[in-house]
Write an enzyme that holds these catalytic residues in place. Sequence first.
Site, PDB file in Angstrom:
ATOM      1  CG  LEU A  62      81.560  52.284  91.527  1.00  0.00           C
ATOM      2  CD1 LEU A  62      82.542  51.847  92.604  1.00  0.00           C
ATOM      3  CD2 LEU A  62      82.146  52.106  90.146  1.00  0.00           C
ATOM      4  CG  ASP A  63      74.725  48.525  92.402  1.00  0.00           C
ATOM      5  OD1 ASP A  63      74.704  47.825  91.362  1.00  0.00           O
ATOM      6  OD2 ASP A  63      74.189  48.164  93.466  1.00  0.00           O
ATOM      7  CG  ASN A  64      74.317  54.473  88.039  1.00  0.00           C
ATOM      8  OD1 ASN A  64      73.707  55.108  88.883  1.00  0.00           O
ATOM      9  ND2 ASN A  64      75.491  54.830  87.554  1.00  0.00           N
TER      10      ASN A  64
END
Length: 176
Positions: free
Chosen positions: A49-51
Amino acid sequence: MCNGSLDKWIFHRDQKPPLDWQTRRNIFLNVAKALAYLHEECRQKIIHLDNKPQNILLDENFNAKVSDFGLSKLIERDQSQVVTTMRGTPGYMAPEWLNSGITEKVDVYSFGVVVMEVCCGRKNVDLSQPEEDMHLLSLFKRKAEEGQLLDMVDKSSEDLQLYGEEVVNMLRVAAW
């Protein structure tokens, strides 16, 4: 990790030489393998969820490691999607966040954005650019329609210019 995060090599080069094409390709492969492991091989699926480049760390050989799982979400194998509050970094968040259910495909979307940034040597949103070039995905769409994707390849790297057609193919894959 001794080489810090990927963003420092792509956006804040200062005295650093640009990464060559082989190194960038290996970084893509390392991150893709990490995401495949999280999505397919763990007992529970893990959606990162935070690439983004700031969350990709590089070791002494520039092997990439995905970091910062603070926003990640677990999904049971029998679930096809999960409902969660919107989380992540604007510019890397997939359009399905506008719906209530998300899948591991949100990581695939943000990975595509990262690949585009690394190939182009610029941020997804660059306020220093003219308005029509500010958003990387819009610029990609326009350049693709004009048949000018080679214009997007990172100009600070002679190596990327040399492998321009291969980089353009990677841009196309990232957009898919």
